[in-house]
Each structure stands twice: as structure tokens, then as C-alpha cells.
Design an enzyme around this catalytic site. Sequence first.
Site, PDB file in Angstrom:
ATOM      1  N   ALA A 152      35.825  -0.596 -17.181  1.00  0.00           N
ATOM      2  CA  ALA A 152      37.125  -0.199 -16.618  1.00  0.00           C
ATOM      3  C   ALA A 152      36.973   1.043 -15.733  1.00  0.00           C
ATOM      4  O   ALA A 152      36.047   1.833 -15.920  1.00  0.00           O
ATOM      5  CB  ALA A 152      38.120   0.066 -17.749  1.00  0.00           C
ATOM      6  N   PRO A 153      37.889   1.251 -14.792  1.00  0.00           N
ATOM      7  CA  PRO A 153      37.802   2.369 -13.863  1.00  0.00           C
ATOM      8  C   PRO A 153      38.563   3.596 -14.355  1.00  0.00           C
ATOM      9  O   PRO A 153      39.229   3.558 -15.390  1.00  0.00           O
ATOM     10  CB  PRO A 153      38.473   1.804 -12.612  1.00  0.00           C
ATOM     11  CG  PRO A 153      39.570   0.945 -13.183  1.00  0.00           C
ATOM     12  CD  PRO A 153      39.017   0.349 -14.454  1.00  0.00           C
ATOM     13  N   TRP A 154      38.495   4.684 -13.558  1.00  0.00           N
ATOM     14  CA  TRP A 154      39.148   5.936 -13.956  1.00  0.00           C
ATOM     15  C   TRP A 154      40.544   6.114 -13.372  1.00  0.00           C
ATOM     16  O   TRP A 154      41.245   7.052 -13.735  1.00  0.00           O
ATOM     17  CB  TRP A 154      38.292   7.148 -13.613  1.00  0.00           C
ATOM     18  CG  TRP A 154      37.701   7.228 -12.227  1.00  0.00           C
ATOM     19  CD1 TRP A 154      36.398   7.066 -11.893  1.00  0.00           C
ATOM     20  CD2 TRP A 154      38.382   7.539 -10.990  1.00  0.00           C
ATOM     21  NE1 TRP A 154      36.209   7.231 -10.534  1.00  0.00           N
ATOM     22  CE2 TRP A 154      37.412   7.533  -9.964  1.00  0.00           C
ATOM     23  CE3 TRP A 154      39.709   7.818 -10.654  1.00  0.00           C
ATOM     24  CZ2 TRP A 154      37.725   7.794  -8.626  1.00  0.00           C
ATOM     25  CZ3 TRP A 154      40.033   8.075  -9.332  1.00  0.00           C
ATOM     26  CH2 TRP A 154      39.048   8.066  -8.336  1.00  0.00           C
ATOM     27  N   LYS A 178      33.643  -0.646 -21.750  1.00  0.00           N
ATOM     28  CA  LYS A 178      33.217   0.717 -21.409  1.00  0.00           C
ATOM     29  C   LYS A 178      34.237   1.363 -20.482  1.00  0.00           C
ATOM     30  O   LYS A 178      34.451   0.882 -19.373  1.00  0.00           O
ATOM     31  CB  LYS A 178      31.848   0.731 -20.715  1.00  0.00           C
ATOM     32  CG  LYS A 178      31.291   2.162 -20.552  1.00  0.00           C
ATOM     33  CD  LYS A 178      30.088   2.218 -19.657  1.00  0.00           C
ATOM     34  CE  LYS A 178      30.471   2.403 -18.205  1.00  0.00           C
ATOM     35  NZ  LYS A 178      31.096   3.744 -17.928  1.00  0.00           N
ATOM     36  N   PRO A 179      34.881   2.449 -20.916  1.00  0.00           N
ATOM     37  CA  PRO A 179      35.746   3.188 -19.992  1.00  0.00           C
ATOM     38  C   PRO A 179      34.901   3.978 -19.007  1.00  0.00           C
ATOM     39  O   PRO A 179      33.684   4.137 -19.195  1.00  0.00           O
ATOM     40  CB  PRO A 179      36.523   4.122 -20.923  1.00  0.00           C
ATOM     41  CG  PRO A 179      35.607   4.337 -22.085  1.00  0.00           C
ATOM     42  CD  PRO A 179      34.824   3.059 -22.248  1.00  0.00           C
ATOM     43  N   SER A 230      34.134   0.205  -7.686  1.00  0.00           N
ATOM     44  CA  SER A 230      33.783   0.257  -6.265  1.00  0.00           C
ATOM     45  C   SER A 230      33.029  -0.991  -5.843  1.00  0.00           C
ATOM     46  O   SER A 230      32.488  -1.735  -6.678  1.00  0.00           O
ATOM     47  CB  SER A 230      32.910   1.483  -5.991  1.00  0.00           C
ATOM     48  OG  SER A 230      31.642   1.338  -6.626  1.00  0.00           O
ATOM     49  N   GLU A 251      36.944  -6.905  -9.591  1.00  0.00           N
ATOM     50  CA  GLU A 251      38.111  -6.371  -8.878  1.00  0.00           C
ATOM     51  C   GLU A 251      37.669  -5.059  -8.269  1.00  0.00           C
ATOM     52  O   GLU A 251      37.492  -4.060  -8.962  1.00  0.00           O
ATOM     53  CB  GLU A 251      39.289  -6.177  -9.847  1.00  0.00           C
ATOM     54  CG  GLU A 251      40.639  -6.167  -9.143  1.00  0.00           C
ATOM     55  CD  GLU A 251      41.019  -4.809  -8.577  1.00  0.00           C
ATOM     56  OE1 GLU A 251      40.597  -4.535  -7.422  1.00  0.00           O
ATOM     57  OE2 GLU A 251      41.707  -4.050  -9.246  1.00  0.00           O
TER      58      GLU A 251
END
Length: 479
Positions: A152-154, A178-179, A230, A251
Amino acid sequence: MTTELRRLRNYINGEFKDAADGRTIDIVNPATGEVYATSPLSGQADVDAAMDAAAAAFPAWRDTTPAERQKVLLKIADAIEERAEELIAAESENTGKPIGLTRTEEIPPMVDQIRFFAGAARMLEGRSAGEYMEGLTSIVRREPVGVCAQVAPWNYPMMMAVWKFAPALAAGNTVVLKPSDTTPASTVLMAEIIGAIAPKGVFNVVCGDRDTGRAMVEHPVPAMASITGSVRAGIQVAASAAKDVKRVHLELGGKAPVVVFEDTDIDKAVEDISVAGFFNAGQDCTAATRVLVHESIHDEFVSALAKAAAATKTGAPDDEDVLYGPLNNANQLDQVTGFIDRLPAHAKVEAGGQRVGDKGYFYAPTVVSGLKQDDEIIQNEVFGPVITVQSFSDEAQALEWANGVEYALASSVWTKDHGRAMRMSKALDFGCVWINTHIPLVAEMPHGGFKKSGYGKDLSAYGFDDYTRIKHVMTSLDG
């Protein structure tokens, strides 16, 4: 006197654990620039343990009925709703997001999305059984793919975690999530909430950096790798997953064109576009960052947008009068600053263009005009509170420039001409086209892009289907 740092931990097989080798990462509050917690820097041993737990839990979870999985997901949604204030506090401290907006704009859709996928678990669709060859009956089974490695993204740590785990669990998969290395806090809290409801091993959280994520994707156990991030990261994931033919769900970035025609209500368009461009500090793959305006209203539009930017506030999470908080980290502040510092001579900064304050990673709402199609800031994703404006002469040019980037996630068209709106929505090469609005999302509709924005869908029945596989079963009628 030193304040003791909060200690975040992995969640593996129903237990919170430090990294096996004890390594940690400092976690920074972007509103202050100060370290407030530590998180595990997980290595191969931690990834192995999480994958083993997910693999061991998979057969029993796979064999639960859709109704049983629905019940678990509905309980998770209720628990997230009940513990919303804890999640909001963790998310705000970890990202700097405004507390009030996180409460109203993130928790309700998250809960709704989990409940949607709880329902989707019981709405599997497929072709009807039938005799497509004499004496033989064919049926189609839709099955979970297995263990899913998810990254997952920030920018939306809580919500993107939901977009990952909800369809995966609903379909009968188990998860290792995983964050981002900069925003693990709310995901770790979510693990506590989910762990009290789901069987152990069904949902696991491993914290760490890009090497941790790489170890997850390259691990032999997962049948599927899913990432929101990204383009660079997506390419690496796809290449790694190709080695053992894993399924991949990507994504990635966006560079949404916002095409404004001469018959548009300028005041309404400016109001909506400025919010859609600056919300969450522009750290959104679908943000309204690249505006193309018909030349006949260009100057009036730019003037109004610059005024809207000047009236938009950024500030501390507890300030109820701000639209957005800081950029997520020091590297992101440097990236946004670099785009503005490198602007060509023909560009004009109409508003903003500078850091706000010297504490935290705040950046002013910025509008840049006078740009050309091949300028760096038009072609590449800024991921900050920066809206660019170009002037076009006709529909054909607007369409050419709108499609003339490597990204293809989202777009919008602003016009009162229904025929033109339909022509543009057909020709725009983006996974989503909004007409006279920009950025609303609903659980029932798919979210995903084309080209370098990736493939696979989040949300909707299409997103649910991505976490399933199709099996044909044929049986003889002769016994």
C-alpha cells in the site's frame, strides 16, 4: 527529558512481533518533521513467517462459505467505525492530514467499501451450467487465487489498505500487507482490529522498506502481487512477479487532464477543480492537476483559479480551517520544490510556488500557467498541491494534449454540450472520465487505469473478480 517513541510492530499469525533481527525505521510526523515512533524494518525471516502463516490459514479460509466471510467483513466494518477516532488520530499523526476531513472524507467511504465487498462475497456471477457438447455438462467455478502479497502507498494509508484487503478476503484469499515505510501506524492499528475478528493468519502486516516489499513479491508462496505506488515500483513488481508467473495488480501514477471548454460555468468549475487539485496536498493519482482551458476563457479562468489557490489554506491537523496538511515526507517536499525550481522561462507562477513555514513539509497551493505540452511538469507526476494550466484552441487539440502523456488513470471534461461530453468521454484514453465534476469515487464503480497507470481494478465487482480465478469443470452425464 526525552519522550519515549511509540513502538509499532508487525502482525503475523495473530501476534504482534518485532523484526526478527531487531532492525527499525524512524517514523516522522510530517506536520512537525519530528520522529514520534519506530517501525520494524522487516527482512526475509519476517516475510517468510508471514507467508507461512497466510499459506497455513488459506485452506480453511478458502473453504468458508461466502456468508461466513461476509459476516467477518461486516464485523470488521463495524469495528473500524467504532474505533474511528483511534484510526483518525493514528492516520493524522502519521500523515499530517486534517483531523476533521479525515473523519468525514475517509472513514465513511472505508466502512462503506468493506461492506460493499462483504456483499460482493455472496454475489458471484458466472455463465450458467449447460451441455455444450452432447452427453457432457460444463460448469464454471470461481475460486480465490491464494495468498496475496499487497503493498500500500503513503498518500491514503488506511483507505488503500481497505482497497487491498477487503476484496481479497471477501473472495477467500489470505493476505500479507505491507504499508509504506513512512506511514505504517494506522495499518498496524487496523491489524489489531481485524485480528480480533478474522482467524489468525488470514490477515498479516509486515512493515519495512522497498527491500521488504521486494522480498514479498519475489517470495514463492503468494499467487498474486498487488501494489499501489509509482510507475517505477510497478515495473519492478511486474518484472519480479514474472519470474514465477504471479498474477499482478498495479495501480500506479496519474496525470489527470481537466478539459475546460468555453461554455463552462467558470466559477463552479474553478471551485470544484481547485478542491480536486489541492485536496490531500495534491497527493492523489487522480488529482485535478493538469488543466486545459479553451483560449477564449483562459485568462479569466487562470485569474479565478489563482484567487482560489490564494484563498486555500494548508496547516496543522487540528486546524479546522485548512483543506490539506503537509506533504508526506522530506523527499516529497524536495520533489515538488524541484519541479517549481526547474520551470522553463515561458512558465508563470500565478499563485504559491513556495514552502510554507520552516517546520514540517507544508507547501503552498500553487498554480502555474504558460506551459507547453512537452514541459517536464506537464509530462511527469508532481504529486503535490500544484495545478498547471494550458490554453487550447479546439476540441481536437484538447484531446491530443489530454491523451499526450504516459499516464491514463483519470480525466474530466467540463462543458454544457452533451454531444461534446460524449465524444470526449469516448476518445479520452483514461480509466475514468468525469463530466462536470472531478474525483468522486463510489464502491460500486471500478477504479483503475491504462498505459503506465497500470492494470487491474480497485473497488466494484471488477475489483472483486481480480482476486479470483476461473476453473472449468466438465462431467459426463453417463455417470
